[in-house]
Design an enzyme around this catalytic site. Structure first.
Site, PDB file in Angstrom:
ATOM      1  N   GLU A 232       4.437  -9.366  11.604  1.00 35.21           N
ATOM      2  CA  GLU A 232       3.097  -9.518  11.015  1.00 35.21           C
ATOM      3  C   GLU A 232       2.387 -10.774  11.513  1.00 35.21           C
ATOM      4  O   GLU A 232       1.306 -11.121  11.032  1.00 35.21           O
ATOM      5  CB  GLU A 232       3.204  -9.553   9.485  1.00 35.21           C
TER       6      GLU A 232
ATOM      7  N   ASN B  25       8.628  -3.086  13.452  1.00 37.54           N
ATOM      8  CA  ASN B  25       7.326  -2.459  13.675  1.00 37.54           C
ATOM      9  C   ASN B  25       6.545  -3.089  14.826  1.00 37.54           C
ATOM     10  O   ASN B  25       6.698  -4.267  15.125  1.00 37.54           O
ATOM     11  CB  ASN B  25       6.477  -2.576  12.409  1.00 37.54           C
TER      12      ASN B  25
ATOM     13  N   ASP C  20       4.219   0.741   9.609  1.00 37.99           N
ATOM     14  CA  ASP C  20       5.110  -0.393   9.424  1.00 37.99           C
ATOM     15  C   ASP C  20       6.524   0.074   9.106  1.00 37.99           C
ATOM     16  O   ASP C  20       7.243  -0.547   8.347  1.00 37.99           O
ATOM     17  CB  ASP C  20       4.618  -1.333   8.311  1.00 37.99           C
TER      18      ASP C  20
END
Length: 618
Positions: A219, A303, A345
């Site tokens: 992220e 991810n 994700d």
């Protein structure tokens, strides 16, 4: 569009959002549970998987997964389904830290070792004395700035013991080796850079004298990698990137993926737009397994970044998949993507259990993986061929897995889009199961899967990559899936490919599991109950209320007094418990990447904590 604060691991962003969760169709009824189970010994040679262990017996617990096959099965049988109801508290130990405790304690000889979340303190406890007093503590003093790049709480998933050393990772991307007897630092190696958004939360594994470590930060626009360090010195042995040209990914002439779509040159570049592979995620923050006969390590990748799939057309190799590598050189032998061009994700970092199972009348060396996308996969671990993939939870995002191509059959209308809210995406971003590890018993032939039942609404937003800052480009709101419960403990038969029994829980089951020779399964709940179930029927046999929610990994061991003990860390947190551990505002439905919306009632059910609980029979 209104402005709201999206909390990414306690780092606040200001993002634009619109809309919210609206009413949806009545979900189907929850599954009816059953109690049939495979007879003891039914799998024959499958029991051999439990012996793929770096230690020689059941008394100790020297790596989080118990053995290289990642079965988390203990051969101790003093505690049984018949007497577990008499289990009582033996002693406790406070860690003094109140963030999410996800680690498994280690037991080596007469000493227990416990690693805390940030600031990653290592404690050694003397099991030979009443109450297990502290022998020593080691404080690595990680950089406080590393907390700002931890997407999902400042957790640590544990340590390993090897050659007289306790080896573990710190949040600020350092790996440390500590003398197991004295607590003195032996070596310390910086493996990543928090200024690029890298952190390290995973438990390392040592294979053939190499410490295997991977990074977190999908992220934050990191570039994923797995690194091998010399266990004696901490010096770099090799590094294999998840994305980029074959030379960086350590793909060479030995690389023979099973499926044609995974065959080609430099797919880690050509399957990405422009230079997006350089900050496309694919971290390695989960579990690693090892087959000494094939001399292959297996691990999953996380991810691709950002979450918004419109920004990165293509398969985005080699994210959201699994690699088989030679531990000596790091060379890739095969790879497979659970989720090509992942849009939800759905990291592929979950535990990979190495079992020998009867498949279509013949014993096969397989890799069993209950994945985030909702399928229990069975792969040939020598070739990467998908032998089966069956749903174990509620799924609206795909219709199955095409065994000819190996690709999931996606539902296009459920794919997130920029500027549009897509509703009832099931499973949600944490998947049907996240990092929390399953266990497997050679006695019952069953896989014990702790997991969740969540759906979400999602809207894609604009994405701008700036090194070391959040890179998500999505607004998410999660909520309970069909039936209204949010957690499940499922016993799965990987040969019959079906659920044998299933237990529903109020909150996601975010703890790991352990199963024993005594046919007992242990796990914890986020509202603080530590439970024992009958491994064959799923019947609850015992429970104990701890001071905080449990997201740790239980272990069992033989104490110096010859008694079997069970231990678990309680301390709510992690992504699922961020609302409590981070003190987040329950009115912000997008906080913790949307998980807070599904956990608004957790603060009323548990408080922060950090305590080790150890149990034994009278």
């Amino acid at each position: 569009m209104a402005k709201t604060s999206l909390v990414v691991g306690f780092v606040a962003l200001t993002v634009a959002c619109s809309g919210g969760h609206e009413s949806r169709a009545t979900p189907p009824a929850a599954r009816v549970t059953t109690s049939a189970a495979a007879p003891a010994g039914a799998l024959g040679t499958a029991a051999r998987a439990a012996s793929l262990a770096p230690d020689s017996g059941s008394a100790q617990w020297i790596i989080p997964a118990k053995n290289y096959a990642s079965t988390r099965y203990s051969g101790l049988g003093q505690i049984t389904a018949a007497n577990v109801s008499r289990l009582g508290l033996a002693w406790t130990f406070s860690t003094g830290v109140s963030r999410g405790h996800e680690a498994a304690p280690l037991v080596v000889g007469s000493t227990m070792y416990v690693v805390t979340p940030f600031p990653n303190i290592l404690y050694a406890l003397d099991l030979s004395k009443p109450g297990a007093p502290l022998k020593w503590e080691y404080q690595p003093n990680p950089s406080t700035a590393s907390q700002g790049v931890a997407c999902c709480d400042v957790v640590n998933r544990g340590a390993v013991y090897y050659d007289g050393k306790i080896i573990y990772n710190t949040l600020d991307a350092n790996t440390v080796a500590v003398d197991a007897r004295t607590g003195k630092q032996v070596w310390r190696t910086r493996v990543g850079d928090i200024n690029r958004g890298e952190s390290v939360t995973m438990a390392p594994l040592v294979v053939k004298g190499k410490v295997l470590v991977g990074n977190s930060g999908g992220e934050f626009g990191i570039r994923g990698w797995l690194t091998a360090l010399d266990a004696g010195t901490g010096k770099l042995a090799w590094r294999a990137y998840t994305t980029g040209p074959d030379t960086d990914v350590l793909i060479g002439p030995r690389f023979k993926p099973f499926y044609p779509l995974d065959q080609g040159k430099d797919l880690g570049v050509s399957s990405w737009p422009g230079d997006a592979w350089q900050y496309g995620g694919g971290g390695v923050w989960g579990w690693i397994s090892y087959d000494p006969e094939l001399n292959l390590i297996y691990y999953g990748t996380s991810n691709p970044g950002p979450w918004n799939p419109d920004v990165r057309p293509g398969d985005n190799k080699w994210t959201a998949g699994v690699f088989a590598r030679d531990p000596d050189t790091g060379e890739a032998v095969w790879a497979y993507q659970w989720n090509p061009h992942d849009v939800y994700d759905h990291d592929g970092i979950n535990e990979l259990l190495l079992l020998d199972l009867p498949i279509n009348g013949a014993t096969r060396k397989v890799l069993v993986a209950p994945e985030r996308n909702g399928y229990v996969y069975v792969l040939d671990r020598a070739t990467g061929e998908v032998l089966s993939a069956d749903p174990f939870g509620y799924i609206t995002t795909s219709r199955g897995v095409d065994l000819k191509s190996g690709r999931p059959i996606m539902v296009p209308e459920k794919a997130p889009r920029t500027g549009q809210v897509v509703r009832e995406i099931c499973p949600a971003a944490p998947g049907v199961k996240d990092w929390q590890p399953s266990s497997w018993s050679p006695r019952t032939g069953l896989l014990y899967i702790p997991h969740q039942n969540l759906c979400q609404d999602e809207e894609g937003t604009e994405a701008n990559y700036i090194a070391g800052t959040p890179y998500v480009a999505a607004i998410v709101k999660m909520y309970a899936g069909p039936g209204g419960y949010r957690g499940e403990m499922t016993a799965w038969d990987p040969v019959a490919r079906k659920i044998v029994w299933n237990v529903h829980e109020r909150f996601p089951v975010w703890s790991g599991t352990v199963v024993t020779e005594g046919d007992v399964v242990f796990y914890g709940t986020m509202d603080g109950w530590f439970k024992a179930l009958d491994a064959r029927s799923g019947k609850e046999l015992w429970r104990f209320k701890t001071g905080s929610g449990i997201i740790g990994q239980p272990v069992t061991y033989l104490g110096p007094d010859g008694k079997q003990y069970v231990a678990v860390l309680a301390g709510v947190g992690g992504w699922a418990g961020a609302v409590v551990a981070g003190g987040l505002d329950t009115r912000d439905s997008s906080a913790a990447l949307g998980f807070v919306n599904a956990m608004k009632d957790l603060p009323a059910a548990t408080t922060k904590g950090g305590t080790l609980y150890v149990f034994a029979l009278p």
